[in-house]
Design an enzyme around this catalytic site. Structure first.
Site, PDB file in Angstrom:
ATOM      1  N   GLU A 134      10.373  -2.286  -0.642  1.00  0.00           N
ATOM      2  CA  GLU A 134       8.949  -2.078  -0.383  1.00  0.00           C
ATOM      3  C   GLU A 134       8.666  -1.076   0.732  1.00  0.00           C
ATOM      4  O   GLU A 134       7.624  -1.120   1.386  1.00  0.00           O
ATOM      5  CB  GLU A 134       8.257  -3.414  -0.125  1.00  0.00           C
ATOM      6  CG  GLU A 134       8.336  -4.337  -1.323  1.00  0.00           C
ATOM      7  CD  GLU A 134       7.435  -5.571  -1.233  1.00  0.00           C
ATOM      8  OE1 GLU A 134       6.700  -5.689  -0.229  1.00  0.00           O
ATOM      9  OE2 GLU A 134       7.463  -6.380  -2.157  1.00  0.00           O
ATOM     10  N   GLU A 245      11.029  -9.488  -7.634  1.00  0.00           N
ATOM     11  CA  GLU A 245      10.275 -10.561  -6.983  1.00  0.00           C
ATOM     12  C   GLU A 245       9.059 -10.891  -7.831  1.00  0.00           C
ATOM     13  O   GLU A 245       8.290  -9.999  -8.193  1.00  0.00           O
ATOM     14  CB  GLU A 245       9.765 -10.150  -5.594  1.00  0.00           C
ATOM     15  CG  GLU A 245      10.801 -10.119  -4.502  1.00  0.00           C
ATOM     16  CD  GLU A 245      10.182  -9.817  -3.135  1.00  0.00           C
ATOM     17  OE1 GLU A 245       9.018 -10.221  -2.898  1.00  0.00           O
ATOM     18  OE2 GLU A 245      10.853  -9.175  -2.317  1.00  0.00           O
TER      19      GLU A 245
END
Length: 413
Positions: A134, A245
């Site tokens: 991220e 995720e």
């Protein structure tokens, strides 16, 4: 056949092999909920529970890590998850922390040290490596707005990917597929194409729970997921997409129309996991055990690592989310998307786990905890939510990492 056509075909075949196995696993950061370091026994307990979950739709025998470095290590001490994985025959998706640093040398050194000690017992379990988690979200407009912390741009990540490949060229890991994990909206942003070009597979953190303003009630979660996933597939030029995720909290605040309950966690497991992912796409669920104290949303599917989950994991024979209905879903996937907590945890800006680093609308994710020596700190789990939401409790692992760098502290959260 021209040489260029042959090479293109060979590359396509190689890429298709990256997702040959639809791995089933969970995310796991290197600290516990009290911020203490995890040791071998902690991971052995996690991996053993994961492989023995009652009514699971398959064997969850893989783990996604966020760092190669043992939590709070001042040197490149290998994370003890490696030894636990060897003992329990758990496949490993390596994580390399890439935010807030100008080098991944400590991460490389930690893995090299582990290979020297364990050799083939370890390398045979490694199914891939994610350079970063991220990072692109954190430097995006949404990430900056959500104060998600220090990130890394596409040029930095491409450099780190090159450094990794060079370090392991000619070794047992030379052919291990390399990827990068980020929120779904990042991948549909054309400025990040250099990263897509540099990787073998694309990892997506996706949390419909955090997709505020898009009709994010639980009944619409499958449609939201599909739209974002399809948008990523359409943007990455045929590269395999791994879901690194996703999940739905069993407790926490109501996020726009999304309610955090165990019943909704089960619905999401069935409508996204069972219908869309399990046995079809490499999947790392968020999460088996809660470990991000800064995220009030909790995602663990078990309590105290019990093999009897909070809800029945059995996959139903039919689903409420249908392909035809998805075309008229309430929300649309956009470049500003959301992400979940990260990790170690991740919403469309991040991910739902605290974005382990997990994270918002596209938010980040949260749980990577591991300390490293050198110029960077590997966050423990951070608490940013994905799906375009704001960061949970305003604290992300990346943010903490950035702050610790500024004050010269290299210990984890």
């Amino acid at each position: 056949m021209r040489a260029s056509e042959f090479l293109a075909g060979a590359a396509a075949l190689l890429a298709s092999g990256v997702s040959a196995e639809a791995y089933l696993g969970f995310n796991s950061g290197n600290t516990l909920a009290d911020r203490s370091a995890k040791f071998k026994k902690d991971w052995v307990q996690e991996f053993t529970t994961a492989q023995n979950l009652k009514n699971a739709p398959g064997t969850f025998n893989a783990v996604r890590l966020y760092t190669n470095i043992q939590a709070y290590s001042q040197t490149s001490e290998p994370i003890e998850a490696f030894e636990a994985a060897i003992e329990t025959d758990t496949k490993i998706l390596l994580g390399v922390w890439a935010s807030g640093t100008n080098t991944i040398e400590p991460e490389i050194k930690a893995l090299q040290n582990a290979i020297k000690k364990h050799g083939k017992k370890l390398t045979d379990l490694i199914i891939g490596a994610s350079i970063g988690s991220e990072d692109l979200y954190r430097v995006s407009v949404t990430g900056i707005k959500n104060k998600s912390g220090v990130g890394a741009g596409p040029n930095e990540l491409v450099k780190f990917i090159g450094d990794w490949k060079k370090a392991f060229q000619g070794t047992a890991l030379a052919n291990v597929p390399i990827g990068h994990v980020d929120t779904w909206d990042v991948w549909v942003n054309g400025t990040n194409k250099p990263v897509i070009d540099a990787v073998d597979w694309v990892g997506v953190d996706e949390y419909p729970y955090y997709e505020d303003g898009k009709g994010n009630n639980i009944e619409n979660s499958g449609y939201l997921f599909d739209r974002a996933f399809d948008a990523v597939e359409g943007a990455v030029g045929g590269k395999p997409v791994w879901v690194t995720e996703t999940g739905w909290p069993y407790i926490g605040q109501t996020w726009d129309k999304a309610e955090a309950t165990a019943k909704n966690s089960q619905f999401f497991w069935q409508e996204v996991g069972c219908r869309k992912l399990f046995g079809k796409v490499p999947t790392f669920w968020y999460t088996l055990r809660d470990s991000n104290p800064d995220n009030e949303m909790k995602f663990a599917i078990t309590e105290n690592l019990s093999t009897t989950p909070r809800f029945d994991l059995t996959c139903p024979a039919t689903f409420k989310t249908t392909p035809k209905a998805s075309g008229s879903a309430t929300s649309t996937a956009s470049g500003t998307g959301v992400s979940a907590p990260s990790s170690t945890e991740s919403g469309s800006a991040g991910s739902g786990s605290g974005s382990d680093a997990e994270e918002s609308g596209s938010a980040g994710s949260g749980s990577s905890t591991g300390s490293e020596s050198g110029t960077a700190t590997v966050p423990a789990e951070s608490g940013v939510a994905t799906g375009g939401a704001t960061s949970v409790k305003g604290v992300s692992a990346a943010a903490v990492a950035g702050m610790t760098l500024l004050i010269g502290v290299f210990a984890m959260l």
